[in-house]
Design a protein around this motif. Structure first.
Motif, PDB file in Angstrom:
ATOM      1  N   ARG A  37       1.921   6.821  -6.640  1.00 32.58           N
ATOM      2  CA  ARG A  37       0.845   7.721  -7.030  1.00 32.58           C
ATOM      3  C   ARG A  37       1.261   9.163  -6.793  1.00 32.58           C
ATOM      4  O   ARG A  37       1.104  10.030  -7.655  1.00 32.58           O
ATOM      5  CB  ARG A  37      -0.400   7.371  -6.217  1.00 32.58           C
ATOM      6  CG  ARG A  37      -1.663   7.354  -7.029  1.00 32.58           C
ATOM      7  CD  ARG A  37      -2.851   7.029  -6.165  1.00 32.58           C
ATOM      8  NE  ARG A  37      -3.148   5.618  -6.114  1.00 32.58           N
ATOM      9  CZ  ARG A  37      -3.210   4.907  -4.999  1.00 32.58           C
ATOM     10  NH1 ARG A  37      -2.979   5.449  -3.824  1.00 32.58           N
ATOM     11  NH2 ARG A  37      -3.507   3.634  -5.044  1.00 32.58           N
ATOM     12  N   GLN A  38       1.808   9.381  -5.593  1.00 31.47           N
ATOM     13  CA  GLN A  38       2.205  10.733  -5.231  1.00 31.47           C
ATOM     14  C   GLN A  38       3.304  11.240  -6.165  1.00 31.47           C
ATOM     15  O   GLN A  38       3.238  12.352  -6.673  1.00 31.47           O
ATOM     16  CB  GLN A  38       2.693  10.737  -3.779  1.00 31.47           C
ATOM     17  CG  GLN A  38       2.884  12.109  -3.178  1.00 31.47           C
ATOM     18  CD  GLN A  38       1.548  12.770  -2.882  1.00 31.47           C
ATOM     19  OE1 GLN A  38       0.580  12.079  -2.570  1.00 31.47           O
ATOM     20  NE2 GLN A  38       1.475  14.065  -3.020  1.00 31.47           N
ATOM     21  N   ILE A  79       3.732  14.895 -12.829  1.00 28.29           N
ATOM     22  CA  ILE A  79       2.821  15.396 -13.864  1.00 28.29           C
ATOM     23  C   ILE A  79       2.616  16.895 -13.678  1.00 28.29           C
ATOM     24  O   ILE A  79       2.490  17.641 -14.643  1.00 28.29           O
ATOM     25  CB  ILE A  79       1.482  14.635 -13.820  1.00 28.29           C
ATOM     26  CG1 ILE A  79       1.694  13.199 -14.274  1.00 28.29           C
ATOM     27  CG2 ILE A  79       0.446  15.302 -14.714  1.00 28.29           C
ATOM     28  CD1 ILE A  79       0.513  12.288 -14.057  1.00 28.29           C
ATOM     29  N   PHE A  83       1.910  11.943  -9.593  1.00 32.27           N
ATOM     30  CA  PHE A  83       1.090  13.159  -9.590  1.00 32.27           C
ATOM     31  C   PHE A  83       1.980  14.396  -9.544  1.00 32.27           C
ATOM     32  O   PHE A  83       1.779  15.338 -10.296  1.00 32.27           O
ATOM     33  CB  PHE A  83       0.137  13.138  -8.393  1.00 32.27           C
ATOM     34  CG  PHE A  83      -0.969  14.139  -8.481  1.00 32.27           C
ATOM     35  CD1 PHE A  83      -2.155  13.826  -9.124  1.00 32.27           C
ATOM     36  CD2 PHE A  83      -0.829  15.401  -7.930  1.00 32.27           C
ATOM     37  CE1 PHE A  83      -3.175  14.748  -9.220  1.00 32.27           C
ATOM     38  CE2 PHE A  83      -1.848  16.332  -8.023  1.00 32.27           C
ATOM     39  CZ  PHE A  83      -3.022  16.007  -8.661  1.00 32.27           C
ATOM     40  N   GLU A  84       2.985  14.332  -8.662  1.00 31.44           N
ATOM     41  CA  GLU A  84       3.868  15.487  -8.550  1.00 31.44           C
ATOM     42  C   GLU A  84       4.644  15.718  -9.839  1.00 31.44           C
ATOM     43  O   GLU A  84       4.804  16.843 -10.286  1.00 31.44           O
ATOM     44  CB  GLU A  84       4.848  15.297  -7.380  1.00 31.44           C
ATOM     45  CG  GLU A  84       4.244  15.711  -6.064  1.00 31.44           C
ATOM     46  CD  GLU A  84       5.083  15.294  -4.878  1.00 31.44           C
ATOM     47  OE1 GLU A  84       6.298  15.102  -5.048  1.00 31.44           O
ATOM     48  OE2 GLU A  84       4.503  15.145  -3.777  1.00 31.44           O
ATOM     49  N   ILE A 106      -4.619   9.138 -16.763  1.00 34.98           N
ATOM     50  CA  ILE A 106      -5.574   8.667 -15.750  1.00 34.98           C
ATOM     51  C   ILE A 106      -5.420   7.158 -15.545  1.00 34.98           C
ATOM     52  O   ILE A 106      -5.324   6.684 -14.417  1.00 34.98           O
ATOM     53  CB  ILE A 106      -7.018   9.022 -16.159  1.00 34.98           C
ATOM     54  CG1 ILE A 106      -7.200  10.534 -16.123  1.00 34.98           C
ATOM     55  CG2 ILE A 106      -8.024   8.351 -15.239  1.00 34.98           C
ATOM     56  CD1 ILE A 106      -8.517  11.025 -16.644  1.00 34.98           C
ATOM     57  N   THR A 110      -2.817   0.085  -9.247  1.00 36.52           N
ATOM     58  CA  THR A 110      -3.449  -1.025  -8.537  1.00 36.52           C
ATOM     59  C   THR A 110      -2.815  -2.351  -8.934  1.00 36.52           C
ATOM     60  O   THR A 110      -2.538  -3.204  -8.080  1.00 36.52           O
ATOM     61  CB  THR A 110      -4.955  -1.056  -8.840  1.00 36.52           C
ATOM     62  OG1 THR A 110      -5.478   0.260  -8.657  1.00 36.52           O
ATOM     63  CG2 THR A 110      -5.674  -2.011  -7.920  1.00 36.52           C
ATOM     64  N   GLN A 128       0.535  -2.623  -7.264  1.00 38.10           N
ATOM     65  CA  GLN A 128       0.367  -2.837  -5.825  1.00 38.10           C
ATOM     66  C   GLN A 128       0.072  -4.317  -5.526  1.00 38.10           C
ATOM     67  O   GLN A 128       0.710  -4.929  -4.668  1.00 38.10           O
ATOM     68  CB  GLN A 128      -0.772  -1.960  -5.298  1.00 38.10           C
ATOM     69  CG  GLN A 128      -1.076  -2.213  -3.839  1.00 38.10           C
ATOM     70  CD  GLN A 128      -2.216  -1.337  -3.323  1.00 38.10           C
ATOM     71  OE1 GLN A 128      -2.704  -0.455  -4.012  1.00 38.10           O
ATOM     72  NE2 GLN A 128      -2.629  -1.587  -2.096  1.00 38.10           N
ATOM     73  N   LEU A 152      -2.387   6.350 -13.559  1.00 39.14           N
ATOM     74  CA  LEU A 152      -2.486   6.702 -12.138  1.00 39.14           C
ATOM     75  C   LEU A 152      -3.464   5.802 -11.387  1.00 39.14           C
ATOM     76  O   LEU A 152      -3.432   5.769 -10.166  1.00 39.14           O
ATOM     77  CB  LEU A 152      -2.948   8.152 -12.001  1.00 39.14           C
ATOM     78  CG  LEU A 152      -1.854   9.213 -11.974  1.00 39.14           C
ATOM     79  CD1 LEU A 152      -2.444  10.583 -12.205  1.00 39.14           C
ATOM     80  CD2 LEU A 152      -1.129   9.193 -10.647  1.00 39.14           C
ATOM     81  N   THR A 153      -4.351   5.146 -12.084  1.00 41.43           N
ATOM     82  CA  THR A 153      -5.371   4.355 -11.383  1.00 41.43           C
ATOM     83  C   THR A 153      -5.127   2.856 -11.557  1.00 41.43           C
ATOM     84  O   THR A 153      -4.561   2.210 -10.693  1.00 41.43           O
ATOM     85  CB  THR A 153      -6.770   4.747 -11.874  1.00 41.43           C
ATOM     86  OG1 THR A 153      -6.807   4.634 -13.300  1.00 41.43           O
ATOM     87  CG2 THR A 153      -7.105   6.152 -11.499  1.00 41.43           C
ATOM     88  N   ARG A 212       1.106   4.222  -2.674  1.00 40.69           N
ATOM     89  CA  ARG A 212       0.907   5.614  -2.306  1.00 40.69           C
ATOM     90  C   ARG A 212       2.047   6.469  -2.849  1.00 40.69           C
ATOM     91  O   ARG A 212       1.821   7.515  -3.444  1.00 40.69           O
ATOM     92  CB  ARG A 212       0.856   5.761  -0.789  1.00 40.69           C
ATOM     93  CG  ARG A 212       0.610   7.190  -0.376  1.00 40.69           C
ATOM     94  CD  ARG A 212       0.782   7.392   1.100  1.00 40.69           C
ATOM     95  NE  ARG A 212       2.179   7.453   1.459  1.00 40.69           N
ATOM     96  CZ  ARG A 212       2.607   7.915   2.625  1.00 40.69           C
ATOM     97  NH1 ARG A 212       1.746   8.308   3.522  1.00 40.69           N
ATOM     98  NH2 ARG A 212       3.886   7.940   2.895  1.00 40.69           N
ATOM     99  N   ASN A 213       3.284   6.011  -2.627  1.00 45.92           N
ATOM    100  CA  ASN A 213       4.424   6.804  -3.067  1.00 45.92           C
ATOM    101  C   ASN A 213       4.468   6.949  -4.580  1.00 45.92           C
ATOM    102  O   ASN A 213       4.777   8.014  -5.107  1.00 45.92           O
ATOM    103  CB  ASN A 213       5.727   6.178  -2.575  1.00 45.92           C
ATOM    104  CG  ASN A 213       5.904   6.394  -1.084  1.00 45.92           C
ATOM    105  OD1 ASN A 213       5.079   7.073  -0.466  1.00 45.92           O
ATOM    106  ND2 ASN A 213       6.943   5.809  -0.523  1.00 45.92           N
ATOM    107  N   ALA A 265       0.849  -1.200   0.000  1.00 46.90           N
ATOM    108  CA  ALA A 265       0.000   0.000   0.000  1.00 46.90           C
ATOM    109  C   ALA A 265       0.882   1.247   0.000  1.00 46.90           C
ATOM    110  O   ALA A 265       0.540   2.254  -0.620  1.00 46.90           O
ATOM    111  CB  ALA A 265      -0.928  -0.001   1.199  1.00 46.90           C
ATOM    112  N   GLY A 266       2.022   1.150   0.693  1.00 43.26           N
ATOM    113  CA  GLY A 266       2.930   2.289   0.746  1.00 43.26           C
ATOM    114  C   GLY A 266       3.581   2.559  -0.592  1.00 43.26           C
ATOM    115  O   GLY A 266       3.684   3.707  -1.024  1.00 43.26           O
TER     116      GLY A 266
END
Lengths: 643, 586
Positions: free
Chosen positions: B90-91, B97, B94-95, B114, B122, B125, B117-118, B87-88, B83-84
């Motif tokens: 994704r973050q 982008i 996003f940053e 999109i 998953t 992960q 990122l989605t 998260r990282n 999960a971490g």
């Protein structure tokens, strides 16, 4: 402009995934019923196969004991060992095993059919139901939510039907059969075992509760994060222009951390589930061994040491099926939440279509009377079967539309159109003008009954449109919407969408009428060019030309046009408008007008303001009146002129 | 690629290392406990030694507790690590982008960003969690069991070795074939979903032409095809389970037979009955681990594509960089184009803009007109450095745009984009995008300038009314006016309106222009429009054609000298124009 704009301009309700599944029992039985309706025999066979494979599995595990006790031990004692009985026994077990393997093979193949078939049926049912839903459904549910039913929810169901359910059944059968054998061996000791299972269940319930809640929360947080991602990616260029990167990232971090939290917890509780159950199983083994040992040694209930050995073997074999059931529970919870959303869509009320006046091919006899014809005659008539006496009337389709004191609101109690009265005789052009939000689009959506009116009457060729079969009503109306929608397929197919039985020649003729022929011929494969992604490769103007051609090939007596041509350069705009003009010729037309020439050529102009017709008349008459129309036309307030 | 992704592990490195460690511990317990179980039966129950049962039982409880702790911790760390990582990733994506230039955004396209990122996250992960928990556990469990088997009886253990090799090869073959089928199936599945999407958004057209039946039958055909191809693919995969059963049964029976012979012929010396029982128990462990390993392998291969797509986004570097010693203040609104050429992509043959030189005075109102694809938008996008020029230079306020701090430049050169977007939130929140410290009064004032106040004040909660995502609950004209107000709040030196009033009626359009020229007299205003009426009152008008400026003068002069401008003007005024065309011609 997104389609939302045609609908009620209020907040759309989002179907947020809820954190709790209500009535799981009811959902499961409904789901099983759904599967069974088409695949009952398959399902029965699968259950039988599962029994067979469990049986084979049990046989093979029990064989170890038989092997040692009945064959090896006696053989060890005999001086001339004869292996023939052992060979026979092994062959017998091998046959059982072969049956088990075949059963497993059959079961798996059947399950593929059941799973994929059920998913196919669900998809088809969802789609055909969705097609029948009233427009208001699409106004109140976001497209993303509807899409996620087809993708996410169906996917979770696949997991459940193909794996979780059979696995749980398999494990359930194993557990029951093992428990029965244990009962047979020793009653009190079985209670010890059951007690431990009870503890396991208690722990499981607690853990399932925790992880289930977090799993649903994870789904919800994932939805939020994905929604945010979609919104931000859509507006990425705006973010850059406004230097909003920092804020967007901060906000994202917040949502992302939330998702991490729920994802971590959901997976954590799901992961620790299995070790907990397994180790409790080991504990149960020790407890049973000690209690059983004491019982056997004290000769209690005639329990032998050999019996205890068997009992412990059984106890051990309980472990893995219980662990497996516990592992499947989470995916079942998720799947049920998905099934809930699927069934909700399937339960939505269809658009009501109880009109009994139908459109038929007609032939005008020499004496002027109209008769019904089986073939396409090019002439149409409304077939009106009077409900009181059963007599049949034929009214020729002409395109005469009357509004009689019509009130309408998207939501009950909130009227957006007030007391609209107007008429259009065949071939007339009615233009609507007025500022954005005055109700122009809304009026046109009432003629084809996208929405039903609250009060008043709309008549088509003298017939109340509520009595007309909706499909036939819409067939008699052509529509060119402001935002054009094209479908994946060739250009030819997209135009033919207007009338399915149109020949290639008719399609090309329609394209020529709409001024689309020239650009279509320049496409790589001409009329056979495949369009994808809503015609992404075409310009806005070209897409509009195609939608005009689509209306042209339908050749309806009444036309509803939205003329807004924003963001098209002048050259293309001229071509588009020329096409529209040709299409309008000779048809009753309701046009949301922007162009001066269209308005000048209209038989009547309706000036709308806040849902009311405030002025009506021809261009010259309205200019005379020096009212709102004059103001819109000249950009001056009437007072400026008089001053 | 692996390096790019593993860099994002960050604070979860520890969890990623601990997970397999605990898994190994759990597997060790799992291997030892059956030995104790056997000992309870052989030395305890069989011999009637209750003390032995208690002692070994106690040991087993201790081991079980250790196993439980290892399992729980391993599970928890595994969940945290995966999960971490998600998260990282994704973050970080996003940053990154957020630093993308317009060119990079165009390159990836919104929808693909999109998905990356989605769905892709998953996938990675899930695969990562599998790798951490299973990739160590399964082989160790197999090796332990195999080692025990060899320890008990090397001859009989060879049966397992052969079984593992044979089963492994068959599994690999099946998985390879299945992957081929799945690779065909997934795009088809995407197509099916695309067609649902198409129907959801085009439902009005479908209903207007009574094509519900037609579309449904089309869908059913597609869905039948999906059914067929998935059935084919899954039929391959599901063979593995019976195959596994078959191997297990064969091993058990074979070892039973060979073992029995061995025990009897050697008189319990080469092999005891207890040892035979243990040997048989390891069968399931060995083969199950192999099966899990093959499943993990398939999952990892499938998520490889996702990992690659994520890495691409992470590795993308913006080609626009802030200068070393940036200027933060734009002195005035003058703009100069000096022999500017521009192409979106180095490989493009013909430039979008070709050798353009222009001089725009501070405070001037300039209109731009030209057909689709003539380069209007590209021209203005260069001013706020959304793209870098390919040749030549652009000066704003006397300095090359590349000398400014990018954020400062974009704050002082406000662009209202053609495809403009509002965000979910209140009206005032949307306005404050322009300036987060703007007071309510400033917001109202900005809205009054662009005629947005009139409709906002009519909304149920005025400036606190909710705006749906993308501004879905507003009309096109209302959205455009809000977008202009948002830009005005920046109090820019240069204001660029890229076809930003196309959906606003002409009278309001004219009002907005008048307000802009009186209230923002010092601001340079550049207005792109399709309607001549929107630009003819400008101080000067740029006429663009095919990437070049073919006229830059006042309305009157252009009418005389510029053929293109004249033809556009005539086509729009002689009955072809909008009915409210004359609005604003006071």
């Amino acid at each position: 402009m997104p389609a939302m704009n045609h609908g009620p301009k209020g907040p759309a309700q989002r179907m947020r995934p809820r954190v709790r599944v209500e009535n799981p029992g009811q959902l499961i039985s409904r789901l099983l019923g759904y599967i069974g309706r088409k695949y009952l025999i398959h399902c029965i066979l699968v259950v039988l196969c599962i029994f067979a494979s469990v049986f084979a599995m049990v046989q093979s595990t029990l064989f170890t004991k038989t092997l040692i006790d009945d064959y090896i031990s006696p053989l060890l004692l005999s001086s001339a060992p004869d292996f023939a009985p052992l060979a026979a026994a092994i062959t017998r077990v091998a046959v059982f095993c072969a049956v088990g393997i075949l059963a497993a093979l059959l079961q798996q193949q059947l399950l593929v059919n059941i799973t994929q078939g059920t998913l196919r049926n669900l998809r088809n049912d969802l789609f055909s139901r969705m097609q029948k839903l009233p427009i208001s459904y699409f106004d109140t549910h976001s497209h993303g939510d509807i899409m996620s039913i087809y993708t996410n929810d169906i996917d979770t169901l696949r997991q459940m039907i193909s794996q979780s359910l059979p696995q749980m059944l398999n494990s359930g059968i194993s557990i029951v059969s093992v428990l029965l054998s244990m009962l047979f061996l020793n009653l009190p000791l079985t209670f010890v075992s059951l007690l431990m299972i009870g503890v396991m269940l208690l722990c499981s319930k607690k853990l399932v509760g925790l992880s289930g809640t977090y799993f649903l929360k994870q789904q919800r947080d994932l939805g939020t994060v994905n929604g945010y991602i979609e919104e931000m990616m859509d507006g990425q260029k705006v973010i850059k222009v406004f230097c909003h990167e920092e804020q967007a990232t901060q906000e994202f971090k917040k949502l992302n951390d939330q998702l991490f939290d729920s994802a971590y917890n959901a997976n954590r509780f799901a992961n620790i589930f299995f070790p907990v159950v397994i180790q409790l199983g080991n504990l149960s083994y020790v407890v049973c061994a000690i209690v059983g040992g004491i019982m056997a040694l004290s000769g209690f209930w005639g329990f032998s040491l050999g019996g205890l050995v068997s009992f412990l073997t059984f106890n051990k074999s309980l472990n893995s099926p219980i662990g497996q059931i516990s592992q499947q529970l989470n995916s079942v919870i998720m799947a049920l939440a998905g099934a809930d959303r699927i069934f909700r869509l399937l339960d939505e009320d269809e658009e009501v279509n109880d009109g009994y006046v139908t459109l038929v091919n007609a032939k005008v006899e020499a004496d002027g009377s109209i008769t019904e014809s089986e073939h396409r005659t090019g002439t149409w008539a409304w077939k009106h079967v009077h409900q009181t006496d059963g007599t049949v009337d034929y009214v020729p389709l002409k395109g005469d539309v009357t509004f009689d004191h019509v009130d309408f609101g998207y939501v009950p109690g909130k009227i957006v159109l007030h007391d609209i009265s107007m008429y259009a005789t065949p071939g007339q052009k009615i233009a609507f003008v007025g500022s954005t939000g005055a109700g122009k689009t809304t009026i046109t959506n009432l003629i084809n009954r996208f929405y039903d009116i609250q009060d008043g009457k709309i008549r088509y060729d003298g017939i109340n449109i509520n009595k007309i079969n909706k499909d036939d009503l819409r067939r008699s109306l052509g529509m060119v919407l402001q935002d054009t929608h094209l479908f994946t397929g060739t250009v030819m197919e997209n135009i033919r969408f207007g009338r399915l039985d149109a020949t290639d020649e008719e399609v090309i003729a329609a394209a020529k009428l709409a001024n689309a022929d020239a650009f279509i011929r320049r496409l790589p494969q001409g009329y056979q060019t495949v369009l994808t992604g809503d015609g992404a490769s075409l310009s806005q103007g070209q897409r509009q030309l195609l939608s005009i051609a689509r209306a042209a090939v339908a050749d309806p007596p009444v036309l509803i046009l939205d003329e807004a041509t924003s963001s098209i350069d002048t050259r293309t705009e001229k071509i588009v408008q020329d096409g529209m003009d040709k299409l309008m010729a000779g048809r009753t037309t309701f046009v949301i007008a922007h162009r001066l020439s269209t308005i000048r050529n209209s038989d009547c102009i309706m000036v709308l303001e806040q849902g009311r017709i405030i002025e009506r008349g021809s261009h010259e008459q309205l200019l005379e009146e020096k009212g709102r129309y004059y103001q819109l036309y000249t950009g001056n307030k009437p007072s400026d002129q008089t001053a | 690629m692996i390096k790019t992704l593993s860099k994002q592990l960050g604070e979860f490195k520890k969890d990623s290392l601990l997970t397999p460690l605990f898994m190994v511990l759990e597997v060790l317990m799992e291997t030892i406990i059956p030995l104790l179980m056997a000992s309870i039966i052989d030395d305890g129950v069989e011999k009637g030694d209750i003390r032995h049962i208690c002692v070994v039982g106690a040991g087993m409880v201790v081991l079980a507790a250790i196993g439980l702790a290892a399992g729980v911790l391993g599970g928890a760390y595994g969940a945290r690590a995966s999960a971490g990582l998600a998260r990282n990733l994704r973050q970080a994506m996003f940053e990154n982008i957020q630093t993308f230039s317009f060119a990079s955004i165009d390159k990836f396209s919104t929808s693909s960003l999109i998905t990356r990122l989605t769905t892709d996250i998953t996938n990675v992960q899930n695969a990562y969690q599998m790798i951490l928990r299973m990739c160590v556990r399964a082989p160790i469990s197999m090796i332990c069991a195999m080692a025990m088997a060899f320890f008990l009886s090397p001859e009989l253990a060879c049966v397992y070795l052969v079984a593992v090799i044979v089963l492994g090869i068959i599994l690999a073959l099946i998985m390879r074939r299945a992957t081929v089928y799945f690779k065909q199936a997934f795009p088809k599945y995407d197509d099916l979903n695309a067609s649902v999407q198409e129907n959801v958004s085009g439902i009005r057209v479908v209903k207007a032409y009574v094509r519900e039946q037609f579309e449904t039958s089309k869908f059913m055909t597609a869905s039948r095809n999906i059914y067929n191809i998935f059935v084919k693919a899954e039929r391959q995969v599901v063979i593995t389970m019976p195959l596994m059963f078959g191997t297990v049964f064969t091993c058990i029976l074979l070892i039973s037979w060979l073992g029995a012979k061995m025990i009897v012929s050697s008189g319990q010396t080469a092999l005891t009955t207890g040892e035979l029982t243990s040997l048989l128990a390891y069968c399931m462990n060995i083969l199950m681990s192999l099966m899990i390993l093959s499943m993990v392998f398939v999952m990892v291969t499938m998520s490889m594509a996702s990992a690659q797509r994520i890495a691409q986004v992470l590795e993308e570097k913006s080609e626009l960089e802030n200068p070393a010693d940036p200027i933060f203040e734009v002195p005035d609104g003058s703009i100069r184009f000096d022999h500017v050429s521009f192409r979106y992509n180095e490989t493009c043959e013909s430039p979008v803009l070709n050798d353009i030189s222009l001089d725009i005075r501070s405070g001037e109102t300039v209109g731009i007109i030209g057909g689709t694809g003539s380069g209007k938008t590209s021209l203005v996008n260069l001013i706020s450095r959304l793209y870098d020029v390919s040749a030549g230079a652009i000066y704003v306020g006397g300095h090359d745009v590349r000398c400014y701090d990018m954020e400062a430049l974009r704050n002082q050169v406000a662009v209202v984009l053609q495809k403009n977007v509002l965000f979910s939130g209140s009206v005032i929140e949307n306005l404050r995008w322009g300036n987060e410290h703007a007071t309510r009064e400033e917001c109202v004032a900005a809205c009054q300038v662009c005629c947005a106040d009139e409709f906002i004040s009519k909304m149920p909660d005025g400036y606190d009314s909710h705006v749906e995502r993308g501004g879905a609950n507003l009309s096109g004209g209302q959205r455009q006016r809000l977008c202009i107000a948002r830009a005005l709040l920046k109090k820019p030196r240069v204001l660029i309106l890229d076809d930003s009033t196309s959906a606003v009626d002409t009278a309001t359009d004219a009002k907005i222009r008048t307000a802009l020229s009186t209230q923002l007299a010092d601001t340079t205003k550049i207005i792109i429009a399709q309607r001549v009426s929107s630009v003819q009152s400008a101080d000067r008008i740029i006429v663009m054609d095919d990437g070049a400026v073919c006229g830059f003068d006042t309305h009157e002069r252009l009418l005389e000298t510029n053929a293109i401008y004249r033809s556009v003007y005539e086509s729009q005024t002689q009955g072809g124009g909008d009915f409210d065309e004359n609005g604003g011609e006071d």
